[in-house]
Structures are given as structure tokens and as C-alpha cells.
Design a protein around this motif. Structure first.
Motif, PDB file in Angstrom:
ATOM      1  N   VAL A  45      12.443  10.509 -20.025  1.00 44.16           N
ATOM      2  CA  VAL A  45      13.876  10.308 -19.803  1.00 44.16           C
ATOM      3  C   VAL A  45      14.192   8.837 -20.013  1.00 44.16           C
ATOM      4  CG1 VAL A  45      15.766  10.460 -18.130  1.00 44.16           C
ATOM      5  CG2 VAL A  45      13.952  12.187 -18.104  1.00 44.16           C
ATOM      6  N   VAL A  46      15.285   8.556 -20.730  1.00 45.30           N
ATOM      7  CA  VAL A  46      15.756   7.182 -20.916  1.00 45.30           C
ATOM      8  C   VAL A  46      17.169   7.109 -20.366  1.00 45.30           C
ATOM      9  CG1 VAL A  46      16.301   5.352 -22.564  1.00 45.30           C
ATOM     10  CG2 VAL A  46      14.358   6.868 -22.990  1.00 45.30           C
ATOM     11  N   ILE A  47      17.406   6.142 -19.501  1.00 44.15           N
ATOM     12  CA  ILE A  47      18.737   5.916 -18.939  1.00 44.15           C
ATOM     13  C   ILE A  47      19.331   4.711 -19.644  1.00 44.15           C
ATOM     14  CG2 ILE A  47      20.041   5.360 -16.853  1.00 44.15           C
ATOM     15  CD1 ILE A  47      17.572   6.562 -15.308  1.00 44.15           C
ATOM     16  N   VAL A  48      20.481   4.905 -20.248  1.00 44.20           N
ATOM     17  CA  VAL A  48      21.172   3.828 -20.954  1.00 44.20           C
ATOM     18  C   VAL A  48      22.346   3.400 -20.078  1.00 44.20           C
ATOM     19  CG1 VAL A  48      22.365   3.149 -23.064  1.00 44.20           C
ATOM     20  CG2 VAL A  48      20.493   4.813 -23.171  1.00 44.20           C
ATOM     21  N   GLY A  49      22.285   2.158 -19.619  1.00 45.00           N
ATOM     22  CA  GLY A  49      23.293   1.653 -18.696  1.00 45.00           C
ATOM     23  C   GLY A  49      24.536   1.141 -19.388  1.00 45.00           C
ATOM     24  N   ASP A  56      23.232   1.886 -28.789  1.00 45.65           N
ATOM     25  CA  ASP A  56      21.867   1.935 -28.262  1.00 45.65           C
ATOM     26  C   ASP A  56      21.378   3.358 -27.999  1.00 45.65           C
ATOM     27  OD1 ASP A  56      21.757  -0.793 -28.426  1.00 45.65           O
ATOM     28  OD2 ASP A  56      21.669  -1.152 -26.255  1.00 45.65           O
ATOM     29  N   ALA A  57      22.205   4.203 -27.423  1.00 49.52           N
ATOM     30  CA  ALA A  57      21.777   5.570 -27.102  1.00 49.52           C
ATOM     31  C   ALA A  57      21.379   6.330 -28.365  1.00 49.52           C
ATOM     32  CB  ALA A  57      22.876   6.309 -26.348  1.00 49.52           C
ATOM     33  N   GLY A  58      22.161   6.189 -29.426  1.00 52.25           N
ATOM     34  CA  GLY A  58      21.827   6.850 -30.691  1.00 52.25           C
ATOM     35  C   GLY A  58      20.546   6.322 -31.301  1.00 52.25           C
ATOM     36  N   LEU A  59      20.327   5.023 -31.198  1.00 52.43           N
ATOM     37  CA  LEU A  59      19.094   4.430 -31.711  1.00 52.43           C
ATOM     38  C   LEU A  59      17.884   4.939 -30.917  1.00 52.43           C
ATOM     39  CD1 LEU A  59      17.619   2.471 -33.572  1.00 52.43           C
ATOM     40  CD2 LEU A  59      18.155   0.636 -31.965  1.00 52.43           C
ATOM     41  N   TYR A  66      12.250  13.405 -28.755  1.00 56.54           N
ATOM     42  CA  TYR A  66      11.863  14.379 -27.729  1.00 56.54           C
ATOM     43  C   TYR A  66      12.352  13.996 -26.334  1.00 56.54           C
ATOM     44  CZ  TYR A  66       8.525  10.675 -27.132  1.00 56.54           C
ATOM     45  OH  TYR A  66       7.975   9.439 -26.959  1.00 56.54           O
ATOM     46  N   ALA A  67      12.755  12.747 -26.137  1.00 61.13           N
ATOM     47  CA  ALA A  67      13.136  12.277 -24.803  1.00 61.13           C
ATOM     48  C   ALA A  67      14.571  12.681 -24.465  1.00 61.13           C
ATOM     49  CB  ALA A  67      13.007  10.758 -24.725  1.00 61.13           C
ATOM     50  N   GLN A  68      14.799  12.875 -23.193  1.00 61.20           N
ATOM     51  CA  GLN A  68      16.155  13.124 -22.726  1.00 61.20           C
ATOM     52  C   GLN A  68      16.825  11.764 -22.573  1.00 61.20           C
ATOM     53  OE1 GLN A  68      16.428  15.046 -18.900  1.00 61.20           O
ATOM     54  NE2 GLN A  68      18.468  15.801 -19.348  1.00 61.20           N
ATOM     55  N   VAL A  69      17.986  11.586 -23.199  1.00 61.31           N
ATOM     56  CA  VAL A  69      18.707  10.318 -23.140  1.00 61.31           C
ATOM     57  C   VAL A  69      19.966  10.523 -22.311  1.00 61.31           C
ATOM     58  CG1 VAL A  69      19.819   8.476 -24.456  1.00 61.31           C
ATOM     59  CG2 VAL A  69      17.811   9.636 -25.404  1.00 61.31           C
ATOM     60  N   LEU A  70      20.073   9.755 -21.234  1.00 61.54           N
ATOM     61  CA  LEU A  70      21.210   9.829 -20.325  1.00 61.54           C
ATOM     62  C   LEU A  70      21.950   8.499 -20.358  1.00 61.54           C
ATOM     63  CD1 LEU A  70      19.295  11.333 -17.280  1.00 61.54           C
ATOM     64  CD2 LEU A  70      20.601  12.600 -19.005  1.00 61.54           C
ATOM     65  N   THR A  71      23.259   8.556 -20.382  1.00 60.80           N
ATOM     66  CA  THR A  71      24.051   7.332 -20.326  1.00 60.80           C
ATOM     67  C   THR A  71      24.814   7.280 -19.012  1.00 60.80           C
ATOM     68  OG1 THR A  71      25.956   8.333 -21.455  1.00 60.80           O
ATOM     69  CG2 THR A  71      24.317   7.242 -22.837  1.00 60.80           C
ATOM     70  N   ASP A  81      24.577  13.410 -20.423  1.00 59.78           N
ATOM     71  CA  ASP A  81      23.466  13.796 -21.291  1.00 59.78           C
ATOM     72  C   ASP A  81      23.914  13.592 -22.732  1.00 59.78           C
ATOM     73  OD1 ASP A  81      21.883  15.599 -23.056  1.00 59.78           O
ATOM     74  OD2 ASP A  81      20.860  16.062 -21.171  1.00 59.78           O
ATOM     75  N   LEU A  82      23.205  12.753 -23.485  1.00 63.15           N
ATOM     76  CA  LEU A  82      23.592  12.424 -24.853  1.00 63.15           C
ATOM     77  C   LEU A  82      23.641  13.660 -25.746  1.00 63.15           C
ATOM     78  CD1 LEU A  82      24.236  10.155 -26.925  1.00 63.15           C
ATOM     79  CD2 LEU A  82      21.799  10.102 -27.416  1.00 63.15           C
ATOM     80  N   ASP A  83      22.704  14.568 -25.585  1.00 66.18           N
ATOM     81  CA  ASP A  83      22.631  15.731 -26.469  1.00 66.18           C
ATOM     82  C   ASP A  83      23.666  16.803 -26.145  1.00 66.18           C
ATOM     83  OD1 ASP A  83      20.508  14.670 -27.967  1.00 66.18           O
ATOM     84  OD2 ASP A  83      19.081  15.356 -26.461  1.00 66.18           O
ATOM     85  N   SER A  84      23.806  17.147 -24.883  1.00 66.58           N
ATOM     86  CA  SER A  84      24.697  18.244 -24.507  1.00 66.58           C
ATOM     87  C   SER A  84      26.113  17.780 -24.213  1.00 66.58           C
ATOM     88  CB  SER A  84      24.148  18.977 -23.276  1.00 66.58           C
ATOM     89  OG  SER A  84      24.244  18.149 -22.124  1.00 66.58           O
ATOM     90  N   GLY A  85      26.272  16.489 -23.876  1.00 63.80           N
ATOM     91  CA  GLY A  85      27.578  15.981 -23.488  1.00 63.80           C
ATOM     92  C   GLY A  85      27.941  16.335 -22.057  1.00 63.80           C
TER      93      GLY A  85
END
Length: 101
Positions: A45-49, A56-59, A66-71, A81-85
Motif C-alpha cells: 500500500v502506498v499513501i500519497v499525501g 505522483d499517484a499516477g507515477l 500491483y500496489a494499492q495507491v491511496l491518496t 483509492d486511486l484505482d476504484s475512486g
């Protein structure tokens, strides 16, 4: 965590450790040399502040597909959640639930 100020990072770290237990929390100030650093850390999991750049989240998604990206929203109210919104209140319990997935 990327683009998360020190105080917020400490709050996140404490909240997760008290709810999840054995968890490694790393903080990157920015994405300079991020490709190598993120692969070394190999996060689930990556948390983007809110201090991160808008791109940054897209990069991160490209570097770690494979990681879950959360902003975190600018007002610190929402976790997205970046992928699901999907979004929810930004709380330690919500973060812990994402780590358990």
C-alpha cells in the motif's frame, strides 16, 4: 508514504502500529529516484499525501502496478483509492482495513 508531512506521517505510523501490529511504514519526501526506492521498499500500500505533486499517484501506479495507491485529500478528511475512486473518511481504522486486504 509520499508527500506526507512529518507530523501526519507520525500519526499514521502510530495509528497503524496500534491497529495492525507488525507493519513497516516508510516515508519518501518526494519521488526523486523513486523507481529504485519504491522497488527496494516493495510496498503493498502506498499513501500519497496532500503535499505530493498531482502526478505522483499516477507515477507510483506505473512503478508499482500491483500496489494499492491511496491518496489523502487536501483537507485530510478523505482517503481515496486511486484505482476504484472509492473514498472514505481518513481514519486510522480505514487505513488499517486497507492494509488487511
Amino acid at each position: 508514504m509520499v508527500g506526507v508531512h512529518a507530523l501526519l506521517a507520525d500519526i499514521i505510523r502510530h495509528g497503524l502500529e496500534s491497529r495492525v501490529g507488525a507493519v513497516t511504514v516508510s516515508n519518501l519526501a518526494g519521488l526523486q529516484n523513486a523507481d529504485m526506492r519504491l522497488h527496494e521498499i516493495d510496498p503493498d500500500v502506498v499513501i500519497v499525501g496532500p503535499a505530493a505533486q498531482r502526478t505522483d499517484a499516477g507515477l507510483i501506479r506505473k512503478i508499482l502496478p500491483y500496489a494499492q495507491v491511496l491518496t489523502v485529500s487536501a483537507d485530510l478528511a478523505l482517503l481515496v483509492d486511486l484505482d476504484s475512486g472509492e473514498h472514505e473518511a481518513f481514519t486510522p481504522d480505514a487505513l488499517a482495513e486497507h492494509l488487511r486486504r
